[in-house]
Design a protein around this motif. Structure first.
Motif, PDB file in Angstrom:
ATOM      1  N   ARG A 188       0.714  -1.296   0.034  1.00  0.00           N
ATOM      2  CA  ARG A 188       0.190   0.042   0.085  1.00  0.00           C
ATOM      3  C   ARG A 188       0.847   1.221  -0.102  1.00  0.00           C
ATOM      4  O   ARG A 188       0.727   2.169  -0.760  1.00  0.00           O
ATOM      5  N   ILE A 189       1.839   1.397   0.720  1.00  0.00           N
ATOM      6  CA  ILE A 189       2.675   2.580   1.080  1.00  0.00           C
ATOM      7  C   ILE A 189       3.814   2.801  -0.258  1.00  0.00           C
ATOM      8  O   ILE A 189       3.658   3.728  -0.767  1.00  0.00           O
ATOM      9  N   LEU A 190       4.561   1.777  -0.448  1.00  0.00           N
ATOM     10  CA  LEU A 190       5.482   1.701  -1.435  1.00  0.00           C
ATOM     11  C   LEU A 190       4.913   1.269  -2.705  1.00  0.00           C
ATOM     12  O   LEU A 190       5.405   1.994  -3.672  1.00  0.00           O
ATOM     13  N   GLY A 191       3.787   0.937  -3.133  1.00  0.00           N
ATOM     14  CA  GLY A 191       3.139   0.556  -4.275  1.00  0.00           C
ATOM     15  C   GLY A 191       3.459  -0.673  -4.844  1.00  0.00           C
ATOM     16  O   GLY A 191       3.441  -0.987  -6.128  1.00  0.00           O
ATOM     17  N   LEU A 192       4.329  -1.802  -4.203  1.00  0.00           N
ATOM     18  CA  LEU A 192       4.734  -2.749  -5.019  1.00  0.00           C
ATOM     19  C   LEU A 192       3.370  -3.741  -5.214  1.00  0.00           C
ATOM     20  O   LEU A 192       2.712  -3.888  -4.271  1.00  0.00           O
ATOM     21  N   PRO A 193       3.092  -4.401  -6.340  1.00  0.00           N
ATOM     22  CA  PRO A 193       2.034  -4.969  -6.631  1.00  0.00           C
ATOM     23  C   PRO A 193       2.222  -6.261  -5.949  1.00  0.00           C
ATOM     24  O   PRO A 193       3.375  -7.011  -5.956  1.00  0.00           O
ATOM     25  N   ILE A 194       1.022  -7.048  -5.502  1.00  0.00           N
ATOM     26  CA  ILE A 194       1.176  -8.485  -5.193  1.00  0.00           C
ATOM     27  C   ILE A 194       1.188  -9.440  -6.213  1.00  0.00           C
ATOM     28  O   ILE A 194       0.071  -9.206  -7.107  1.00  0.00           O
ATOM     29  N   GLU A 195       2.194 -10.234  -6.359  1.00  0.00           N
ATOM     30  CA  GLU A 195       2.337 -11.007  -7.731  1.00  0.00           C
ATOM     31  C   GLU A 195       1.298 -12.530  -7.390  1.00  0.00           C
ATOM     32  O   GLU A 195       0.701 -12.735  -8.067  1.00  0.00           O
TER      33      GLU A 195
ATOM     34  N   ALA B  38      11.343   8.402  -9.423  1.00  0.00           N
ATOM     35  CA  ALA B  38      12.030   9.717 -10.222  1.00  0.00           C
ATOM     36  C   ALA B  38      12.044  10.922  -9.548  1.00  0.00           C
ATOM     37  O   ALA B  38      12.986  11.843 -10.030  1.00  0.00           O
ATOM     38  N   SER B  39      11.552  10.977  -8.444  1.00  0.00           N
ATOM     39  CA  SER B  39      11.671  12.312  -7.636  1.00  0.00           C
ATOM     40  C   SER B  39      11.879  11.949  -6.109  1.00  0.00           C
ATOM     41  O   SER B  39      10.847  11.416  -5.386  1.00  0.00           O
ATOM     42  N   LEU B  40      13.105  12.070  -5.449  1.00  0.00           N
ATOM     43  CA  LEU B  40      13.343  11.881  -4.035  1.00  0.00           C
ATOM     44  C   LEU B  40      12.573  12.655  -3.361  1.00  0.00           C
ATOM     45  O   LEU B  40      11.804  12.315  -2.176  1.00  0.00           O
TER      46      LEU B  40
ATOM     47  N   GLU C  60       7.944  13.364   0.614  1.00  0.00           N
ATOM     48  CA  GLU C  60       6.760  14.047   1.396  1.00  0.00           C
ATOM     49  C   GLU C  60       5.612  12.970   1.261  1.00  0.00           C
ATOM     50  O   GLU C  60       4.702  12.912   2.229  1.00  0.00           O
ATOM     51  N   GLU C  61       5.316  12.107   0.179  1.00  0.00           N
ATOM     52  CA  GLU C  61       4.551  11.149   0.317  1.00  0.00           C
ATOM     53  C   GLU C  61       4.689  10.242   1.395  1.00  0.00           C
ATOM     54  O   GLU C  61       3.816   9.670   1.973  1.00  0.00           O
ATOM     55  N   LEU C  62       5.778   9.645   1.606  1.00  0.00           N
ATOM     56  CA  LEU C  62       5.981   8.625   2.836  1.00  0.00           C
ATOM     57  C   LEU C  62       5.707   9.536   4.038  1.00  0.00           C
ATOM     58  O   LEU C  62       5.117   8.920   4.914  1.00  0.00           O
ATOM     59  N   LYS C  63       6.201  10.814   4.343  1.00  0.00           N
ATOM     60  CA  LYS C  63       5.815  11.428   5.579  1.00  0.00           C
ATOM     61  C   LYS C  63       4.233  11.652   5.563  1.00  0.00           C
ATOM     62  O   LYS C  63       3.733  11.548   6.717  1.00  0.00           O
ATOM     63  N   GLY C  64       3.600  11.988   4.577  1.00  0.00           N
ATOM     64  CA  GLY C  64       2.055  11.945   4.725  1.00  0.00           C
ATOM     65  C   GLY C  64       1.444  10.677   4.990  1.00  0.00           C
ATOM     66  O   GLY C  64       0.463  10.661   5.562  1.00  0.00           O
ATOM     67  N   GLN C  65       2.158   9.273   4.795  1.00  0.00           N
ATOM     68  CA  GLN C  65       1.780   8.282   5.206  1.00  0.00           C
ATOM     69  C   GLN C  65       2.102   7.928   6.711  1.00  0.00           C
ATOM     70  O   GLN C  65       1.970   6.800   7.167  1.00  0.00           O
ATOM     71  N   GLY C  66       2.891   8.955   7.403  1.00  0.00           N
ATOM     72  CA  GLY C  66       3.428   8.552   8.737  1.00  0.00           C
ATOM     73  C   GLY C  66       4.579   7.706   8.831  1.00  0.00           C
ATOM     74  O   GLY C  66       5.120   7.244   9.766  1.00  0.00           O
ATOM     75  N   ILE C  67       5.480   7.681   7.530  1.00  0.00           N
ATOM     76  CA  ILE C  67       6.589   7.157   7.444  1.00  0.00           C
ATOM     77  C   ILE C  67       7.758   8.100   7.621  1.00  0.00           C
ATOM     78  O   ILE C  67       8.028   8.659   6.542  1.00  0.00           O
TER      79      ILE C  67
END
Length: 121
Positions: A24-31, A75-77, A82-89
């Motif tokens: 959910r947070i990093l976006g890796l799909p479940i294979e 692509a953008s560090l 910002e996205e991770l901080k928004g997820q509480g990481i």
């Protein structure tokens, strides 16, 4: 000999918490998700790329302080931070720029393993 990296296995204490982080947070799909010898296993990743294999366990086979980390490229560090901080990481270390074409930082997964997020320019 020609070899290709297939996957990296992480034995995790709480499979659902780790699945939430990597999927959910990093976006890796479940294979795929399956059971083997009484343990739940989830393979995450995209076709043609090495996978992350999460295996439910009661204790880790590898301790986070051993120096192993899992790395991903974005692509953008700045956007990733910002996205991770928004997820509480929170950022655990970095950002670091060892040379002009590389920047990276680390976050911790639910078991305390370092996850490196890198941007190459």
């Amino acid at each position: 000999m020609i070899i290709k990296l297939n996957w990296i296995t992480l034995r995790v204490r709480d499979l659902e918490a780790s699945l939430d982080f990597y999927h959910r947070i990093l976006g890796l799909p479940i294979e795929r998700r399956f059971e083997s010898r009484g343990r739940q296993i989830v393979m995450l990743g995209t076709e043609g790329q090495p996978k992350i294999e999460l295996i439910q366990g009661t204790e880790q086979a590898l301790k986070p302080e051993c120096g192993v980390s899992v790395g991903f490229e974005v692509a953008s560090l700045d956007r990733a931070i910002e996205e991770l901080k928004g997820q509480g990481i929170p950022v655990a270390r970095g950002p670091v720029s060892p040379n002009p074409s590389l920047r990276f930082f680390y976050v911790l997964d639910p078991d305390g393993f370092e996850v490196q997020i890198a941007e190459h320019s």
